[in-house]
Design a protein around this motif. Sequence first.
Motif, PDB file in Angstrom:
ATOM      1  N   ASN A 161       0.844  -1.189   0.000  1.00  0.00           N
ATOM      2  CA  ASN A 161       0.000   0.000   0.000  1.00  0.00           C
ATOM      3  C   ASN A 161       0.880   1.240   0.000  1.00  0.00           C
ATOM      4  O   ASN A 161       2.050   1.199   0.393  1.00  0.00           O
ATOM      5  CB  ASN A 161      -0.911   0.017   1.233  1.00  0.00           C
ATOM      6  N   VAL A 162       0.306   2.339  -0.427  1.00  0.00           N
ATOM      7  CA  VAL A 162       1.009   3.625  -0.432  1.00  0.00           C
ATOM      8  C   VAL A 162       0.262   4.570   0.486  1.00  0.00           C
ATOM      9  O   VAL A 162      -0.939   4.779   0.311  1.00  0.00           O
ATOM     10  CB  VAL A 162       1.099   4.210  -1.858  1.00  0.00           C
ATOM     11  N   SER A 163       0.961   5.128   1.465  1.00  0.00           N
ATOM     12  CA  SER A 163       0.327   5.995   2.445  1.00  0.00           C
ATOM     13  C   SER A 163       1.054   7.322   2.525  1.00  0.00           C
ATOM     14  O   SER A 163       2.286   7.364   2.617  1.00  0.00           O
ATOM     15  CB  SER A 163       0.325   5.306   3.826  1.00  0.00           C
ATOM     16  N   GLU A 164       0.286   8.406   2.459  1.00  0.00           N
ATOM     17  CA  GLU A 164       0.782   9.766   2.654  1.00  0.00           C
ATOM     18  C   GLU A 164       1.801  10.195   1.601  1.00  0.00           C
ATOM     19  O   GLU A 164       2.574  11.125   1.806  1.00  0.00           O
ATOM     20  CB  GLU A 164       1.380   9.926   4.057  1.00  0.00           C
ATOM     21  N   ARG A 165       1.853   9.508   0.479  1.00  0.00           N
ATOM     22  CA  ARG A 165       2.683   9.910  -0.651  1.00  0.00           C
ATOM     23  C   ARG A 165       1.958   9.540  -1.938  1.00  0.00           C
ATOM     24  O   ARG A 165       1.052   8.702  -1.942  1.00  0.00           O
ATOM     25  CB  ARG A 165       4.054   9.222  -0.632  1.00  0.00           C
ATOM     26  N   ASP A 166       2.378  10.155  -3.035  1.00  0.00           N
ATOM     27  CA  ASP A 166       1.769   9.810  -4.308  1.00  0.00           C
ATOM     28  C   ASP A 166       2.475   8.607  -4.917  1.00  0.00           C
ATOM     29  O   ASP A 166       3.639   8.309  -4.610  1.00  0.00           O
ATOM     30  CB  ASP A 166       1.844  11.000  -5.263  1.00  0.00           C
ATOM     31  N   LEU A 167       1.757   7.913  -5.774  1.00  0.00           N
ATOM     32  CA  LEU A 167       2.264   6.669  -6.353  1.00  0.00           C
ATOM     33  C   LEU A 167       3.498   6.912  -7.212  1.00  0.00           C
ATOM     34  O   LEU A 167       4.460   6.135  -7.164  1.00  0.00           O
ATOM     35  CB  LEU A 167       1.163   6.011  -7.182  1.00  0.00           C
ATOM     36  N   GLY A 168       3.503   7.978  -8.007  1.00  0.00           N
ATOM     37  CA  GLY A 168       4.629   8.229  -8.889  1.00  0.00           C
ATOM     38  C   GLY A 168       5.931   8.433  -8.131  1.00  0.00           C
ATOM     39  O   GLY A 168       6.981   7.906  -8.514  1.00  0.00           O
ATOM     40  N   SER A 169       5.896   9.189  -7.030  1.00  0.00           N
ATOM     41  CA  SER A 169       7.101   9.418  -6.236  1.00  0.00           C
ATOM     42  C   SER A 169       7.580   8.136  -5.579  1.00  0.00           C
ATOM     43  O   SER A 169       8.786   7.864  -5.509  1.00  0.00           O
ATOM     44  CB  SER A 169       6.830  10.487  -5.166  1.00  0.00           C
ATOM     45  N   VAL A 170       6.631   7.346  -5.081  1.00  0.00           N
ATOM     46  CA  VAL A 170       6.996   6.078  -4.448  1.00  0.00           C
ATOM     47  C   VAL A 170       7.641   5.145  -5.467  1.00  0.00           C
ATOM     48  O   VAL A 170       8.651   4.485  -5.177  1.00  0.00           O
ATOM     49  CB  VAL A 170       5.750   5.425  -3.807  1.00  0.00           C
ATOM     50  N   VAL A 171       7.099   5.080  -6.681  1.00  0.00           N
ATOM     51  CA  VAL A 171       7.682   4.221  -7.716  1.00  0.00           C
ATOM     52  C   VAL A 171       9.090   4.692  -8.071  1.00  0.00           C
ATOM     53  O   VAL A 171      10.002   3.865  -8.260  1.00  0.00           O
ATOM     54  CB  VAL A 171       6.778   4.202  -8.969  1.00  0.00           C
ATOM     55  N   ALA A 172       9.292   6.007  -8.143  1.00  0.00           N
ATOM     56  CA  ALA A 172      10.632   6.526  -8.447  1.00  0.00           C
ATOM     57  C   ALA A 172      11.632   6.105  -7.371  1.00  0.00           C
ATOM     58  O   ALA A 172      12.754   5.675  -7.676  1.00  0.00           O
ATOM     59  CB  ALA A 172      10.587   8.052  -8.577  1.00  0.00           C
TER      60      ALA A 172
END
Length: 1022
Positions: free
Chosen positions: A816-827
């Motif tokens: 899951n991704v929490s408190e961040r956007d998906l694109g930044s997390v993927v980077a």
Amino acid sequence: MNLAGFTVRRPVLTLMVTLISVTIGLMALSRLPIDLLPDITYPTITVTTEYPNAGPEEVEQLITRPVEEAVGAVEGVEEISSTSTEGSSNVRIAFGWGTNLEEASNDIRDRLERIIGALPDDADRPRVRKFDAADTPILLIGVAAPLDPIELRQLVDDRIRPRLERQSGVAAVDVWGGLEREIRVDVQPQRMQALGLDLQDVRDAIRDANVIVPGGDIMDGLFEVRVRTPGEFRTLDDIATTVIDVRNGAPVTIGQVADVQDTHQRVTRIIRINDDPGLRLAVRKQSDANTVEVARNVNAEIERLARDYPQLQIVPAVDNAAFIQRSIDNVSRSILYGGSLAVLVLLFFLRNIPSTLVAATAIPVSVIATFALIYFGGFTLNLMTLGGLALGVGLMVDNAIVVIENITRRRRDLGEDQNVAAVAGTGDVAAAIIASTLTTLAIFLPMFFAQELAGVLFRQLAYVVAFALFCSLLVALTLVPMLMARPTVERAAAPGFFTPLANGCGRLIRGLERGYLRALEWVLGNRAAVLLGAVILFVAAIAVVPRLGTEFMPATDDGEVRVTFEMEPGTRLDVIDEQVQRAEAIIGAAVPELQNSVVSVGSSTFRASSPARADITMSLVPRAERDRSSEDIANDLRRRLTDTAGATVRVRASQGMVFRRLGGGGEEQLEIDIQGFELETLDAVAREVADRLEDVPGITDIALAREDGTPQELVRVNRERAADLGLSVGRVARTVETALGGSTTGQFRDGGSEHPIRVQLQDARRMSTDDLLALTIPGLDGDNIALRNVVTLESAEGPIQIFRKEQQRLNTVSANVSERDLGSVVADARAALADMPLPRGVDITFAGDYEEQEAAFSELGLSMLLAIALVYMVLASLYESFRDPLIVMGAVPMAAIGVVGLLLATGTTLNTQSLIGCIMLVGIAVNNAILLVDQSARLRAHDGFAVGAAVREAARRRLRPILMTSLTTILALLPLALGVGEGGEAQAPMARAVIGGLLSSTVIALFVIPVLYTLFHREHRQ
């Protein structure tokens, strides 16, 4: 005679046509169904094949791979993925959007026919079906009662479920939990072996004694008498007295070697509803049924059931229709509030109640007429269609504003008669408003041909906005001039308190005009500085874009939080339940917003998984009644439940029904696929990927799709020795199956219901391996042969499921991704995995939402480029010039300044919704520039103005229409942009992008466009 002149001379006909259109729209509205999203036909087909008693590896080799190879040659296939589990193969074939699934299904069936002969004889025939979003339950109903669990399950199966399934639109009602009645024949191994019998003998005796055989007809006088042999069991004694064999002239009965019990099936899943043991009912709708209508019918039946069975507690624990209804109501309120704000803007600038009401007629007439399009187009009232109306409310009055302002100016400045002013005033601006409307309509043209998910999803929005704007154009060219020509509009008296307010507004507007003209003089005198400043702002906005972050769809708060527990494979059900009950106590204290909870302990209902699993689904009170969002609650629970001993706990706020209905994939947002061939290698790489992701900010609840294998004891049959002793592998396998798991040997009918008769060794689950090996089977000569003489046991770990993608084995790391956007997390995840060494033949790819996001962004980016090209071509054809359209198009890139600024200020990401808003801006941003350029050209061509004087006079004349049209659109979108209420988050990014871009493009139109005009026409400038 132009259109305005015709309607002014034929007012009754104009009114009649308008009333007919409104009446048709209202009739259509009364019959429109409600749903969350448009009906989307997913281009996916699944092939399911059952292969009983086969392990995942056997299923993969013998079923899954041949099916994959067969369907891989079908035309249009984009991706093939599969899951092989114990006894079942599921192959999922994804096609490109727009594929005719009927033809694809026929092609797949033809391909499968060629390989059916090569599949194992014990395998069922492959079942082909199209993917259907209706497979997802729309209602989860909890049933609890102070009854015997077997009686409760029987009551639900016999009475409750049939009544719910009879409701219109219901496809099926699945029941989980409770205790299902079963007739158990517990064989005592010592007695059975002492008499020289085996389990096969017991099974055969029961099967042969429990039959109904028609005997035929005989002639008896004048009649034909039918002869039947009813041999079904009527009582348990009938089973106990069934003869297995005769020894020394004495019959051996079932009762002598086994205990016959009327009991229940083994408990494999525990269900609790609001802390009370009970059952869970999942209501699935028919594919063509409307979610809200089906849920309304089911809920009405639940109320009747509660009256008929007062001892039952029937709770709609999760009701998707309630969220849909609240979301639609919320968007409807946004339309109402936005329209009201737009009317207030009109009143502020026009300072005339009749003229304001004339302009405001464009909103209800256009909206109501659009309902006819929604109905006859086969659409529903959903977030896309109503969102389109909400986006178009402010635009609907733009054309009417321009017409009214010009008519009023001619009457005020030129003293023209009402009829003359209405006709001539409309004619002056007809070309401009047609051009601005056509440019707005042109941006939707690429969406009508889009094939990917984003295009299919927003197609209805495009139709609705385009048709509503076309209606508003017709209203502006017909109804508005006709009403403005009526004497009652001019003679209508305003309330006494209105005059001071109108005078005050007039002073403000005149002051604004003076201030604007002074600023315009400075701008025209410092053109280089103004253009440089605009370019700097544009470059800065583009540079800030990466800080916005990206995601596929904005998450919505649909009031649902899910908690998943996973323990070591093989963990007993009662051990898992003990941990879950502790968590339930924590949840009860930490979540006062909890409305209903459904607990399921055991294997997952919706996907193949380890049985050592539990799920808690919590529905919260509506968003307006709580201070915390579902994401806040999930984050709080995650901290509280992380110390659960022996269990992996994942807590996630539901990504929203919008997300679930679109994704059609996994539950988590981030998915990383590891593809290869060796399962051990894939698992090792997946574990290392999971370890590296632990340090990436924003990632939570990391899980592997392929978990640790479940402990197994493999029974290896020595085929040669078994053959020498007269035993077959199948007989040995069936003996082990019956001894441990039990086997169904028929049905016991009682009171119209059927209950399985299961033969099994007594206390089988407590048997040791020595006890198992001591079981005997009669050989050829009648001697008892112990299993240990023909089998060996081998300890191993077996896979629970085997995933494949593009005909390669697969393991997926999800999170899951929490408190961040998906694109930044993927980077960041890419950076964390960049230096990770990979074994030969192993590939890592980012899939799931990120894959959908990339496809959507690519298609929407192309749509934006096409929209820009189409807008320019429309302008060039209308102006018959390539130069003036370039001036107008200068407003398009500058709109990015406001878009980026407002998205950044509100913490909104770039997603499919905000990108749709950007595409809409391509058509909207040029409208104000069109007014200025068109008026400047008219002044130069007809009145002999020089370039500078024409620009100044055009700016003075068009200041109020530009401000009015911009403010009406901005304020009409404000309720939607706030994102308040159920489902508001879904449409907010689109509204914010339009508002931000319109703010900057308005400033650009008022200051930069005059500068560009003077530069492009400098040879004529004085």
